[in-house]
Scaffold this active site. Structure first.
Site, short mmCIF file in Angstrom:
data_model
loop_
_atom_site.label_atom_id
_atom_site.label_comp_id
_atom_site.label_asym_id
_atom_site.label_seq_id
_atom_site.Cartn_x
_atom_site.Cartn_y
_atom_site.Cartn_z
N CYS A 1 0.78 -1.24 0.00
CA CYS A 1 0.00 0.00 0.00
C CYS A 1 0.80 1.29 0.00
O CYS A 1 0.54 2.18 -0.81
CB CYS A 1 -0.94 0.02 1.20
SG CYS A 1 -2.29 -1.14 1.02
N PHE B 1 7.47 -8.24 4.59
CA PHE B 1 7.64 -6.79 4.76
C PHE B 1 7.39 -6.33 6.19
O PHE B 1 7.74 -5.22 6.56
CB PHE B 1 6.77 -6.00 3.76
CG PHE B 1 5.33 -5.84 4.16
CD1 PHE B 1 4.40 -6.83 3.91
CD2 PHE B 1 4.91 -4.66 4.78
CE1 PHE B 1 3.07 -6.65 4.28
CE2 PHE B 1 3.58 -4.47 5.14
CZ PHE B 1 2.66 -5.48 4.90
C1 UDX Z 1 -0.89 -0.13 5.82
C2 UDX Z 1 -1.82 0.72 6.70
O1 UDX Z 1 -1.32 0.70 8.04
C3 UDX Z 1 -3.24 0.19 6.65
O2 UDX Z 1 -4.10 1.04 7.37
C4 UDX Z 1 -3.69 0.12 5.18
O3 UDX Z 1 -4.97 -0.47 5.10
C5 UDX Z 1 -2.71 -0.70 4.36
O4 UDX Z 1 -1.40 -0.17 4.49
P1 UDX Z 1 0.28 -2.50 6.08
O5 UDX Z 1 1.01 -2.15 4.81
O6 UDX Z 1 -0.34 -3.84 6.19
O7 UDX Z 1 -0.86 -1.45 6.38
O8 UDX Z 1 1.33 -2.43 7.29
P2 UDX Z 1 1.85 -1.26 8.27
O9 UDX Z 1 1.76 -1.79 9.65
O10 UDX Z 1 1.23 0.03 8.02
O11 UDX Z 1 3.40 -1.20 7.92
C6 UDX Z 1 3.87 -0.78 6.65
C7 UDX Z 1 5.38 -0.79 6.63
O12 UDX Z 1 5.94 0.23 7.45
C8 UDX Z 1 6.00 -2.09 7.13
O13 UDX Z 1 7.07 -2.47 6.31
C9 UDX Z 1 6.45 -1.75 8.52
O14 UDX Z 1 7.51 -2.55 8.96
C10 UDX Z 1 6.90 -0.30 8.33
N1 UDX Z 1 6.90 0.47 9.58
C11 UDX Z 1 5.74 0.70 10.25
C12 UDX Z 1 8.09 0.99 10.07
O15 UDX Z 1 9.16 0.79 9.48
N2 UDX Z 1 8.07 1.72 11.23
C13 UDX Z 1 6.92 1.97 11.91
O16 UDX Z 1 6.98 2.65 12.95
C14 UDX Z 1 5.71 1.43 11.42
#
Ligand code: UDX
Ligand code: ADP
Length: 463
Positions: A277, A339
């Site tokens: 996303c 991821f």
């Molecule tokens: C995201 C949105 O959170 C969600 O609301 C939407 O519907 C889809 O996209 P998702 O991609 O499943 O969800 O995971 P998310 O928990 O948001 O993490 C995305 C990425 O950011 C991951 O690779 C995660 O490791 C990274 N991340 C997240 C960080 O590196 N640091 C953080 O503090 C939070």
């Protein structure tokens, strides 16, 4: 209108879990999830629940309760469309890889195919719900196709973006922060909105169900993801500064997160965000802004992606530099490929790009991920088309456990924050590695002090 029959087109990471929860919470509604991919549908129907195509904690229990009762998985798309009063479109909308908007705009061909199929098949009025993330104003395109190619029946289009995060999908669906439903301001539009509100109201408190016009709903989804990704890029930008100055990014994040206006979430420095996303939605936002001539707006959001790419590349470069400026012929163990933790999804995972950079320097990579299969890992690398498939195969081994992955390795790179990594026998891992043994913790998930006591050279992100 009282909905009794729902169809969802697309049995992926969004459609599968979302419909499973709707079915479980609404036993009076028949929910049929359809997909063109037969293998995927077969896996959703597998009696062995560990074979479900999507790994999500708690999903197996929900599926086992509802499947066969009022939840069905099928490849008979036409039949399910015909029978349903409400049709969710939950197909993939990847970034375009060709033509105008290549690398930026969302590829809507799957959506358009769905719309045409619904138009062809529908013999009664339908409410069509966009679940996939779509560029603003897609609903109007869907509506045009439906109205111009349909059999004269009425269609109402709703936008109902999904905010679940992978790895916590079931918890997010059980207790969402909010459910957003966008629809037409006409009386028919309001009725359609109410029909979907009534579905969610079976388990979501009414005050958490937000209704807007279609455009606001579509844009809110892109905006929410852009804001979240921006926080990650912001803290990652600071992580590089921390490394140069002796500050610790975890301490900085904690200090700023206690400001109630900033809040503590999404401030974890990492090797870079991944997932299907964030990047896609921001590129989409950038493309839309550019297409309206809003270049400053486009550049502002594009910087979030530029920072993320930099963070991934910087991580790989640092490994090479620390290993005496050469990784050629050296074994580097990758712990994690997904991821993020608690998912088998690898789309846009930082691991892919870090591996790609290291392979270009002729490193030999050994991967262990508790949930990702070897075929997926090679598929991800081949997809980049940096080198031949046989070169990827020669450069990457997939290990059955972490001890095999790390045996005789020069360094370990932690790419996913799986909880299990903390419980490994790190002394044993150390004893079987070449010395000096390095750990590059791309997720700040391990206890650096403890590893250093064992003898590892430990480097986290931003300290
Ligand atoms: C995201 C949105 O959170 C969600 O609301 C939407 O519907 C889809 O996209 P998702 O991609 O499943 O969800 O995971 P998310 O928990 O948001 O993490 C995305 C990425 O950011 C991951 O690779 C995660 O490791 C990274 N991340 C997240 C960080 O590196 N640091 C953080 O503090 C939070
Ligand atoms: P997401 O993360 O958005 O759920 P996925 O790629 O996991 O995306 O899932 C989308 C699913 O939609 C895939 O399983 C794909 O086969 C399916 N799909 C795409 N187009 C159609 C279509 N026209 N009819 C039925 N299924 C489709």
């Amino acid at each position: 209108m009282n909905i009794k029959n729902i169809c969802c087109i697309g049995a992926g990471y969004v459609g599968g879990p979302t419909m499973a929860v709707i079915a479980q919470k609404c036993p009076h509604i028949k929910v049929t999830v359809v997909d063109l991919n037969e293998a995927r549908i077969q896996a959703w129907n597998d009696l062995d629940l560990s074979k479900l195509p999507v790994y999500e904690p708690g999903l197996d229990a929900v599926v086992s309760e509802a499947r066969g009762r009022n939840l069905f998985f099928s490849t008979e798309v036409d039949k399910a469309i015909e029978e349903a009063e409400m049709i969710f479109i939950s197909v993939n909308t990847p970034t375009k890889t060709y033509g105008v908007g290549k690398g930026m705009a969302a590829d809507l061909k799957y959506i358009e195919l769905c719309a045409r199929q619904i138009a062809r098949v529908a013999k009664t009025d339908k409410i069509v719900v966009e679940k996939s993330t779509l560029p603003v104003r897609t609903a109007s395109a869907i509506k045009e196709i439906l109205d111009h190619t349909g059999n004269g029946v009425n269609f109402q289009i709703l936008s109902n973006p999904e905010f679940l995060a992978e790895g916590t999908a079931i918890a997010d669906l059980f207790a969402p922060d909010r459910v957003l439903i966008g629809g037409d301001t006409t009386t028919e539009g309001q009725h359609a909105i109410q029909a979907l509100v009534d579905v969610y109201a079976n388990w979501v408190p009414k005050e958490r169900i937000l209704t807007t016009n279609v455009w606001s709903s579509e844009l809110s989804k892109l905006t929410a993801n852009a804001f979240l990704a921006q926080r990650v890029s912001s803290i990652n930008a600071l992580s590089e500064l921390c490394e140069k100055t002796g500050a610790d990014v975890n301490e900085v994040a904690r200090a700023i997160g206690m400001d109630s206006r900033i809040g503590p979430k999404f401030l974890k420095a990492s090797v870079g965000f991944g997932g299907s996303c964030f990047q896609k939605d921001i590129l989409n936002l950038v493309y839309i802004a550019k297409s309206y001539g809003l270049h400053e707006v486009a550049d502002y959001w594009e910087q979030v992606i530029i920072m993320n790419d930099h963070q991934k590349r910087r991580f790989a470069k640092n490994i090479i530099k620390t290993l005496y400026n050469t990784v050629s012929g050296k074994k580097i163990a990758f712990l994690g490929w997904a991821f993020k933790k608690d998912t088998n999804d690898t789309r846009e995972s930082a691991a892919i790009y870090v591996a790609d950079d290291l392979l270009s320097e002729q490193a030999s990579i050994s991967v262990f991920d508790p949930k990702v299969e070897a075929t997926q890992i090679l598929f991800d690398l081949n997809y980049l088309e940096t080198r031949s498939e046989s070169d990827n195969k020669n450069g990457v081994q997939v290990a059955v456990d972490p001890y095999e992955a790390c045996h005789n390795a020069h360094a370990i790179a932690v790419l996913t924050e799986w909880d299990a990594f903390k419980t490994y026998d790190w002394q044993k891992i150390y004893d079987n590695m070449l010395k000096p043994a390095f750990v590059f913790d791309g997720r700040n998930v391990l206890n650096g002090e403890e590893l250093e006591r064992i003898g590892f050279v430990y480097q986290g992100i931003g300290s």
